[in-house]
Design a protein around this motif. Structure first.
Motif, PDB file in Angstrom:
ATOM      1  N   PHE A 147       0.840  -1.200   0.000  1.00  0.00           N
ATOM      2  CA  PHE A 147       0.000   0.000   0.000  1.00  0.00           C
ATOM      3  C   PHE A 147       0.882   1.259   0.000  1.00  0.00           C
ATOM      4  O   PHE A 147       1.920   1.293   0.661  1.00  0.00           O
ATOM      5  N   PHE A 148       0.398   2.327  -0.678  1.00  0.00           N
ATOM      6  CA  PHE A 148       1.098   3.630  -0.595  1.00  0.00           C
ATOM      7  C   PHE A 148       1.269   4.021   0.884  1.00  0.00           C
ATOM      8  O   PHE A 148       2.278   4.592   1.280  1.00  0.00           O
ATOM      9  N   GLU A 149       0.232   3.722   1.685  1.00  0.00           N
ATOM     10  CA  GLU A 149       0.226   4.098   3.099  1.00  0.00           C
ATOM     11  C   GLU A 149       1.326   3.395   3.895  1.00  0.00           C
ATOM     12  O   GLU A 149       1.599   3.756   5.039  1.00  0.00           O
ATOM     13  N   PHE A 150       1.945   2.366   3.282  1.00  0.00           N
ATOM     14  CA  PHE A 150       2.927   1.533   3.972  1.00  0.00           C
ATOM     15  C   PHE A 150       4.356   2.104   3.828  1.00  0.00           C
ATOM     16  O   PHE A 150       5.289   1.605   4.445  1.00  0.00           O
ATOM     17  N   VAL A 151       4.488   3.200   3.043  1.00  0.00           N
ATOM     18  CA  VAL A 151       5.813   3.762   2.752  1.00  0.00           C
ATOM     19  C   VAL A 151       6.589   4.089   4.032  1.00  0.00           C
ATOM     20  O   VAL A 151       7.765   3.740   4.165  1.00  0.00           O
ATOM     21  N   SER A 152       5.952   4.736   5.009  1.00  0.00           N
ATOM     22  CA  SER A 152       6.725   5.107   6.207  1.00  0.00           C
ATOM     23  C   SER A 152       7.115   3.880   7.021  1.00  0.00           C
ATOM     24  O   SER A 152       8.194   3.855   7.604  1.00  0.00           O
ATOM     25  N   ILE A 168       8.872  -2.403  -7.501  1.00  0.00           N
ATOM     26  CA  ILE A 168       7.658  -2.485  -6.679  1.00  0.00           C
ATOM     27  C   ILE A 168       6.565  -1.725  -7.424  1.00  0.00           C
ATOM     28  O   ILE A 168       6.843  -0.744  -8.115  1.00  0.00           O
ATOM     29  N   GLN A 169       5.326  -2.206  -7.300  1.00  0.00           N
ATOM     30  CA  GLN A 169       4.205  -1.578  -8.035  1.00  0.00           C
ATOM     31  C   GLN A 169       3.056  -1.304  -7.052  1.00  0.00           C
ATOM     32  O   GLN A 169       2.031  -1.989  -7.069  1.00  0.00           O
ATOM     33  N   PRO A 170       3.254  -0.312  -6.178  1.00  0.00           N
ATOM     34  CA  PRO A 170       2.349  -0.136  -5.035  1.00  0.00           C
ATOM     35  C   PRO A 170       0.976   0.389  -5.424  1.00  0.00           C
ATOM     36  O   PRO A 170       0.770   0.862  -6.539  1.00  0.00           O
ATOM     37  N   LEU A 196      10.891   4.730  -4.606  1.00  0.00           N
ATOM     38  CA  LEU A 196       9.545   4.981  -4.053  1.00  0.00           C
ATOM     39  C   LEU A 196       9.650   5.607  -2.659  1.00  0.00           C
ATOM     40  O   LEU A 196       8.995   6.618  -2.361  1.00  0.00           O
ATOM     41  N   ILE A 197      10.500   5.019  -1.826  1.00  0.00           N
ATOM     42  CA  ILE A 197      10.583   5.498  -0.437  1.00  0.00           C
ATOM     43  C   ILE A 197      11.223   6.896  -0.418  1.00  0.00           C
ATOM     44  O   ILE A 197      10.801   7.773   0.345  1.00  0.00           O
ATOM     45  N   ARG A 198      12.211   7.122  -1.304  1.00  0.00           N
ATOM     46  CA  ARG A 198      12.850   8.451  -1.382  1.00  0.00           C
ATOM     47  C   ARG A 198      11.808   9.508  -1.732  1.00  0.00           C
ATOM     48  O   ARG A 198      11.733  10.568  -1.124  1.00  0.00           O
ATOM     49  N   LYS A 199      10.970   9.183  -2.733  1.00  0.00           N
ATOM     50  CA  LYS A 199       9.911  10.117  -3.148  1.00  0.00           C
ATOM     51  C   LYS A 199       8.963  10.410  -1.995  1.00  0.00           C
ATOM     52  O   LYS A 199       8.620  11.559  -1.728  1.00  0.00           O
ATOM     53  N   GLY A 200       8.490   9.365  -1.336  1.00  0.00           N
ATOM     54  CA  GLY A 200       7.511   9.508  -0.250  1.00  0.00           C
ATOM     55  C   GLY A 200       8.073  10.321   0.901  1.00  0.00           C
ATOM     56  O   GLY A 200       7.424  11.239   1.407  1.00  0.00           O
ATOM     57  N   LEU A 201       9.346  10.013   1.293  1.00  0.00           N
ATOM     58  CA  LEU A 201       9.936  10.731   2.421  1.00  0.00           C
ATOM     59  C   LEU A 201      10.179  12.188   2.055  1.00  0.00           C
ATOM     60  O   LEU A 201       9.898  13.098   2.839  1.00  0.00           O
TER      61      LEU A 201
END
Ligand SMILES: NC(=O)c1ccc[n+]([C@@H]2O[C@H](COP(=O)([O-])OP(=O)(O)OC[C@H]3O[C@@H](n4cnc5c(N)ncnc54)[C@H](OP(=O)(O)O)[C@@H]3O)[C@@H](O)[C@H]2O)c1
Length: 252
Positions: free
Chosen positions: A134-139, A158-160, A196-201
């Motif tokens: 889930f996108f919500e799972f990034v953190s 990954i294809q969230p 993905l995680i870099r973008k989200g953070l």
């Protein structure tokens, strides 16, 4: 109108599944320890399942540690399936993770696979929805891979997907005919996990540096480039990650 009990109905996905079902005119009961229903102990199960046509299981283990997750998913699923049988439930729906069968090094995914096996062998008509992360799972992914100020993650693909899209699919599946099999769903874009995680953070102003490391383990497992990706016939569901980030950003 279908009568559905949502186990884990107070959680991220469960609360959205209950909303979707009610919006579409169905009866949905959110069941979880907070409402006196505990699948680990069996407390409240017979009472809440009386009269239910469908059970949706979107509960989650409070601990992701290997033994605790296995204990949670095997005990709670065993209790729930036995209670389904006693109550004459006609459709058991569960949410699991794309790639459970490809990641035996991850204790959490071994536990999800054990949950799926119990469902398949139960004799109860069932549908399993396999979703990507889930996108919500990034953190949570970032926190689990953080050492000091550095987040070390594999660049595997990954294809969230957004939790809203997952919940809509689970709700639609619950009021459809059992498929006695698995459907896969995923979001519209692929990223490197590190990317993905870099973008989200960075969108949220989190200063941690994300480093790509092919040997970094993901919840205990080494990833090949395509391990986390869905199969070619997965259903692809919007929104895109960038749009979701903007839509869910706190209003200033
Ligand atoms: N995270 C991902 O990227 C991902 C991807 C694919 C699939 N999934 C799957 O999606 C499912 C739902 O995840 P989520 O993030 O929505 O979970 P969540 O927000 O952590 O919610 C967990 C739910 O489980 C309930 N629960 C905990 N212990 C219970 C027990 N003993 N008996 C009954 N209910 C219990 C909780 O109830 P209380 O509120 O009362 O504590 C809560 O309602 C999980 O099975 C997970 O494996 C996750």
């Amino acid at each position: 109108m279908t009568s559905v009990v949502v186990i884990g109905g107070t959680g991220l996905i469960g609360s959205k599944v209950v909303e979707r079902l009610v919006e579409h005119g169905h009866e949905a009961i959110a069941a979880s320890p907070k409402s006196g229903v505990n699948t680990l102990t069996g407390e409240g199960l017979a009472e809440v399942l009386a009269g239910a046509q469908v059970v949706v299981d979107v509960s989650n283990s409070p601990s992701f540690e290997d033994k605790a997750a296995l204990e949670f998913f095997t005990t709670s699923t065993g209790n729930l399936l036995a209670a389904d049988t006693r109550a004459g439930v006609g459709h058991h729906v569960a949410l699991s993770v794309v790639g459970t069968e490809r990641l035996p090094e991850s204790g959490y995914l071994r536990a999800k696979l054990a949950q799926e096996q119990l469902i398949r062998e139960s004799g109860i008509p069932y549908s399993i929805v396999h979703a990507t992360q889930f996108f919500e799972f990034v953190s949570s992914i970032a926190d689990a891979a953080t050492d000091g100020d550095t987040v070390r993650l594999s660049p595997a693909l990954i294809q969230p997907i957004a939790a809203d899209a997952v919940a809509s699919t689970v709700a639609r599946t619950a009021v459809g005919e059992p498929i006695n099999g698995t459907i896969e769903i995923a979001g519209p874009e692929q990223f490197g996990l590190d990317e993905l995680i870099r973008k989200g953070l960075s969108f949220r102003g989190d200063p941690r540096a994300v480093v790509a490391d092919p040997r970094a383990r993901y919840y205990g497992a080494l990833l090949e480039e395509r391990t986390l990706l869905p199969s070619a016939d997965a259903r692809i569901l919007d929104p895109r990650f960038d749009d979701w980030l903007v839509q869910t950003a706190p209003q200033r």
